[in-house]
Motif scaffolding. Sequence first.
Motif, PDB file in Angstrom:
ATOM      1  N   ASP A  18       0.843  -1.187   0.000  1.00 37.63           N
ATOM      2  CA  ASP A  18       0.000   0.000   0.000  1.00 37.63           C
ATOM      3  C   ASP A  18       0.885   1.246   0.000  1.00 37.63           C
ATOM      4  OD1 ASP A  18      -1.972   1.835   0.243  1.00 37.63           O
ATOM      5  OD2 ASP A  18      -2.296   1.497   2.406  1.00 37.63           O
ATOM      6  N   VAL A  19       1.309   1.649  -1.209  1.00 33.54           N
ATOM      7  CA  VAL A  19       2.152   2.832  -1.310  1.00 33.54           C
ATOM      8  C   VAL A  19       1.274   3.961  -1.819  1.00 33.54           C
ATOM      9  CG1 VAL A  19       4.217   3.813  -2.334  1.00 33.54           C
ATOM     10  CG2 VAL A  19       4.112   1.376  -1.836  1.00 33.54           C
ATOM     11  N   GLY A  20       1.098   4.929  -0.970  1.00 33.42           N
ATOM     12  CA  GLY A  20       0.211   6.031  -1.332  1.00 33.42           C
ATOM     13  C   GLY A  20       0.893   7.027  -2.258  1.00 33.42           C
ATOM     14  N   MET A  21       0.088   7.878  -2.837  1.00 33.61           N
ATOM     15  CA  MET A  21       0.572   8.895  -3.763  1.00 33.61           C
ATOM     16  C   MET A  21       1.565   9.849  -3.088  1.00 33.61           C
ATOM     17  SD  MET A  21       0.134   9.106  -6.844  1.00 33.61           S
ATOM     18  CE  MET A  21       0.699  10.212  -8.098  1.00 33.61           C
ATOM     19  N   GLU A  22       1.280  10.168  -1.795  1.00 30.95           N
ATOM     20  CA  GLU A  22       2.153  11.121  -1.087  1.00 30.95           C
ATOM     21  C   GLU A  22       3.581  10.613  -0.972  1.00 30.95           C
ATOM     22  OE1 GLU A  22      -0.261  11.612   2.533  1.00 30.95           O
ATOM     23  OE2 GLU A  22      -1.764  11.526   0.922  1.00 30.95           O
ATOM     24  N   GLU A  23       3.677   9.289  -0.684  1.00 35.45           N
ATOM     25  CA  GLU A  23       5.032   8.735  -0.544  1.00 35.45           C
ATOM     26  C   GLU A  23       5.803   8.820  -1.859  1.00 35.45           C
ATOM     27  OE1 GLU A  23       3.726   5.263   2.203  1.00 35.45           O
ATOM     28  OE2 GLU A  23       2.542   7.078   1.850  1.00 35.45           O
ATOM     29  N   GLY A  28      10.329  11.293  -4.836  1.00 33.28           N
ATOM     30  CA  GLY A  28      10.769  12.107  -5.967  1.00 33.28           C
ATOM     31  C   GLY A  28      11.468  13.370  -5.487  1.00 33.28           C
ATOM     32  N   GLU A  29      10.891  13.969  -4.473  1.00 32.24           N
ATOM     33  CA  GLU A  29      11.441  15.202  -3.892  1.00 32.24           C
ATOM     34  C   GLU A  29      12.859  14.954  -3.353  1.00 32.24           C
ATOM     35  OE1 GLU A  29      11.255  19.145  -2.845  1.00 32.24           O
ATOM     36  OE2 GLU A  29       9.752  17.981  -3.954  1.00 32.24           O
ATOM     37  N   GLU A  30      13.019  13.850  -2.597  1.00 36.33           N
ATOM     38  CA  GLU A  30      14.332  13.528  -2.012  1.00 36.33           C
ATOM     39  C   GLU A  30      15.355  13.220  -3.098  1.00 36.33           C
ATOM     40  OE1 GLU A  30      15.332  13.545   1.388  1.00 36.33           O
ATOM     41  OE2 GLU A  30      13.473  14.708   1.400  1.00 36.33           O
ATOM     42  N   LEU A  31      14.912  12.503  -4.120  1.00 37.28           N
ATOM     43  CA  LEU A  31      15.852  12.143  -5.199  1.00 37.28           C
ATOM     44  C   LEU A  31      16.375  13.405  -5.896  1.00 37.28           C
ATOM     45  CD1 LEU A  31      14.229   8.991  -6.882  1.00 37.28           C
ATOM     46  CD2 LEU A  31      16.370   9.105  -5.606  1.00 37.28           C
ATOM     47  N   ASP A  66      24.671   6.019  -6.139  1.00 34.72           N
ATOM     48  CA  ASP A  66      23.794   4.851  -6.357  1.00 34.72           C
ATOM     49  C   ASP A  66      23.235   4.346  -5.029  1.00 34.72           C
ATOM     50  OD1 ASP A  66      24.167   4.944  -9.040  1.00 34.72           O
ATOM     51  OD2 ASP A  66      25.553   3.225  -9.158  1.00 34.72           O
ATOM     52  N   GLN A  67      24.122   4.266  -4.046  1.00 31.37           N
ATOM     53  CA  GLN A  67      23.698   3.784  -2.716  1.00 31.37           C
ATOM     54  C   GLN A  67      22.637   4.707  -2.129  1.00 31.37           C
ATOM     55  OE1 GLN A  67      27.104   3.564  -0.181  1.00 31.37           O
ATOM     56  NE2 GLN A  67      27.787   1.594  -1.054  1.00 31.37           N
ATOM     57  N   ALA A  68      22.889   6.013  -2.234  1.00 30.28           N
ATOM     58  CA  ALA A  68      21.960   6.997  -1.666  1.00 30.28           C
ATOM     59  C   ALA A  68      20.604   6.896  -2.379  1.00 30.28           C
ATOM     60  CB  ALA A  68      22.544   8.401  -1.812  1.00 30.28           C
ATOM     61  N   ARG A  69      20.641   6.744  -3.701  1.00 26.83           N
ATOM     62  CA  ARG A  69      19.410   6.652  -4.492  1.00 26.83           C
ATOM     63  C   ARG A  69      18.583   5.440  -4.025  1.00 26.83           C
ATOM     64  NH1 ARG A  69      21.867   6.912  -9.245  1.00 26.83           N
ATOM     65  NH2 ARG A  69      22.129   9.164  -9.125  1.00 26.83           N
ATOM     66  N   LEU A  70      19.266   4.331  -3.836  1.00 26.04           N
ATOM     67  CA  LEU A  70      18.603   3.102  -3.400  1.00 26.04           C
ATOM     68  C   LEU A  70      17.951   3.298  -2.029  1.00 26.04           C
ATOM     69  CD1 LEU A  70      18.679   0.397  -5.016  1.00 26.04           C
ATOM     70  CD2 LEU A  70      20.207  -0.461  -3.232  1.00 26.04           C
ATOM     71  N   ALA A  71      18.714   3.935  -1.131  1.00 26.33           N
ATOM     72  CA  ALA A  71      18.206   4.153   0.228  1.00 26.33           C
ATOM     73  C   ALA A  71      16.980   5.065   0.196  1.00 26.33           C
ATOM     74  CB  ALA A  71      19.307   4.759   1.101  1.00 26.33           C
ATOM     75  N   ILE A  72      17.011   6.098  -0.650  1.00 28.15           N
ATOM     76  CA  ILE A  72      15.876   7.030  -0.755  1.00 28.15           C
ATOM     77  C   ILE A  72      14.643   6.284  -1.269  1.00 28.15           C
ATOM     78  CG2 ILE A  72      14.989   9.046  -2.007  1.00 28.15           C
ATOM     79  CD1 ILE A  72      17.865  10.175  -1.910  1.00 28.15           C
ATOM     80  N   GLN A  73      14.861   5.429  -2.260  1.00 26.86           N
ATOM     81  CA  GLN A  73      13.731   4.660  -2.804  1.00 26.86           C
ATOM     82  C   GLN A  73      13.116   3.746  -1.756  1.00 26.86           C
ATOM     83  OE1 GLN A  73      15.782   3.123  -6.156  1.00 26.86           O
ATOM     84  NE2 GLN A  73      15.171   4.784  -7.525  1.00 26.86           N
ATOM     85  N   CYS A  78      17.297  12.137   1.874  1.00 29.19           N
ATOM     86  CA  CYS A  78      18.552  12.385   1.158  1.00 29.19           C
ATOM     87  C   CYS A  78      19.619  12.795   2.170  1.00 29.19           C
ATOM     88  CB  CYS A  78      18.351  13.494   0.131  1.00 29.19           C
ATOM     89  SG  CYS A  78      19.881  13.916  -0.712  1.00 29.19           S
ATOM     90  N   PRO A  79      20.818  12.120   2.170  1.00 30.87           N
ATOM     91  CA  PRO A  79      21.859  12.484   3.132  1.00 30.87           C
ATOM     92  C   PRO A  79      22.352  13.914   2.870  1.00 30.87           C
ATOM     93  CG  PRO A  79      22.380  10.420   1.984  1.00 30.87           C
ATOM     94  CD  PRO A  79      21.249  11.033   1.260  1.00 30.87           C
ATOM     95  N   ALA A  80      22.874  14.541   3.928  1.00 27.51           N
ATOM     96  CA  ALA A  80      23.435  15.885   3.763  1.00 27.51           C
ATOM     97  C   ALA A  80      24.609  15.827   2.778  1.00 27.51           C
ATOM     98  CB  ALA A  80      23.906  16.398   5.118  1.00 27.51           C
ATOM     99  N   PHE A  81      24.861  16.942   2.122  1.00 27.45           N
ATOM    100  CA  PHE A  81      25.945  17.001   1.130  1.00 27.45           C
ATOM    101  C   PHE A  81      27.290  16.607   1.760  1.00 27.45           C
ATOM    102  CE2 PHE A  81      29.095  19.366  -1.466  1.00 27.45           C
ATOM    103  CZ  PHE A  81      28.858  18.713  -2.674  1.00 27.45           C
ATOM    104  N   SER A  82      27.533  17.115   2.970  1.00 24.29           N
ATOM    105  CA  SER A  82      28.828  16.828   3.627  1.00 24.29           C
ATOM    106  C   SER A  82      28.985  15.328   3.907  1.00 24.29           C
ATOM    107  CB  SER A  82      28.943  17.623   4.918  1.00 24.29           C
ATOM    108  OG  SER A  82      27.916  17.217   5.804  1.00 24.29           O
ATOM    109  N   VAL A  83      27.867  14.659   4.195  1.00 29.59           N
ATOM    110  CA  VAL A  83      27.910  13.216   4.451  1.00 29.59           C
ATOM    111  C   VAL A  83      28.292  12.474   3.171  1.00 29.59           C
ATOM    112  CG1 VAL A  83      26.515  11.193   5.053  1.00 29.59           C
ATOM    113  CG2 VAL A  83      26.280  13.311   6.372  1.00 29.59           C
TER     114      VAL A  83
END
Length: 478
Positions: A18-23, A28-31, A66-73, A78-83
């Motif tokens: 059950d993945v809602g539209m908001e998620e 998308g926003e985080e990516l 790639d790792q960050a993208r996977l985690a966001i999905q 989204c991790p901080a830039f410095s991270v």
Amino acid sequence: MHAALGDFALRPQPEPLDVGMEEVLAVGEELRRLPSADRLLHALAADLAAQAGHAQALIAVRQVLDQARLAIQQGAACPAFSVLVQQTEDHMLTATRPSLLPVINATGVIIHTNLGRAPLCQSARAALTTLTAGYTNLEYDLAAGARGSRYDHATQLLARLTGAEAALVVNNNAAAVFLVLSAVAVGREVVISRGQLVEIGGGFRIPDVLRASGARLVEVGTTNRTHLRDYAQAVTLQTAALMRVHFSNFRQLGFTAEVGLADLVSLAHSQGLLVVDDLGSGTLLDTTLFGLSPEPTVQASVAAGADLITFSGDKLMGGPQAGLIVGRAELIARLRSHPLARALRVGKMTLAALNATLLHYLRGDALTALPVWQMIAARPVDLRARVESWLQTLTAIGIQASAVEVASTVGGGSLPGETLDSVALAVPLTPGLIERLRQGSPPVVARVAGQQALFDARTVLAEQDEALLSAIAKALLS
Ligand SMILES: *Cc1c(COP(=O)(O)O)cnc(C)c1O
């Protein structure tokens, strides 16, 4: 109710997806917040990036994104830039660092195959430094101004030290056994006691090596007892050799019998056969001087009349990895001209370290110069004094530890089941301690006994005291 059915009914049912539209929108926003590869690349520390090279830096950037993208999905933010920058730099460092590292061996196993077996003596290390930086007379006879043989740098010494007519050096003892059998027994039979069909570490099994060499294995006797008549009855026109293999890493107890080398030699020679003796570790020095059982010496095997004898360079010999073969001149000449000899030959680094190591035996100072023998000879009273001084340093910085009596082993397939009294530093085991020690710099490999981490002083090199103590302090206090 039927048991199986009951089981089934108790199983948790999967949640409906059950993945809602908001998620979806949030992901998308985080990516979109992820930086571009270019931006990340430009933010890396310049010296690090230069050291790793552009290609490695780019690979690290892509991996981290790639790792960050996977985690966001999967729902992460989204991790901080410095991270992201930090992660990329860590990736680059790991990928471009040498993977072979010096390690502190606090296990108390002197010849530890996983930790590189024998540490080299000072003169072998010096020889490596001087002889690998430039050209050498590896295969050049300086007196004659003509082509020489690389083997001259070790074989005359080996022959002199063991009393054998001639010698040869190959990559390791497994190669030595393989070459010997290929050269003298291919297509013919080799008789060996069932009690000696050993498996050494890393899956090296004597019967497999024998078969792979093209020799035919003829097993005689039983697991626990083999007699001279067993060998005698097995000899046929097809027999090339009688072989003896050192038990290496195991021990026979109780109702046992093996045939002595001298008896094997007289039977073989009366029938025109060879005796091949795989000594495994092999030693030139007497292990009984240190309260250990007698480990067969190479000299004794030569004196008993074995025709070809094989042993390792980096077990009790205390030198570099090598397979040492000594024996009758005519047979060694056959080995030298066998095509496999070229495939198994050693390089100048091995010969440099071996030559320096053997010279200590010639001068008679091997016991004091070779680390393996220094460790075997170390007295418990001195080891205790060392651990006491470690304790003082650690107590001064508030670390609780104690000195305990432990048993070190020689390892390397020699003297199985035998121990040397030793002293270790004991530290209470805490979660993750052993892992932090292992992954520290330098890594420390310790032993665990019950609820304690043990650091056996016998295998810690004298110059490693400070590094060991700061590694322990760091692992305990972090
Ligand atoms: C260790 C051992 C070998 C193998 O020697 P490497 O130098 O490790 O190749 C062969 N035979 C015996 C009896 C051994 O103990």
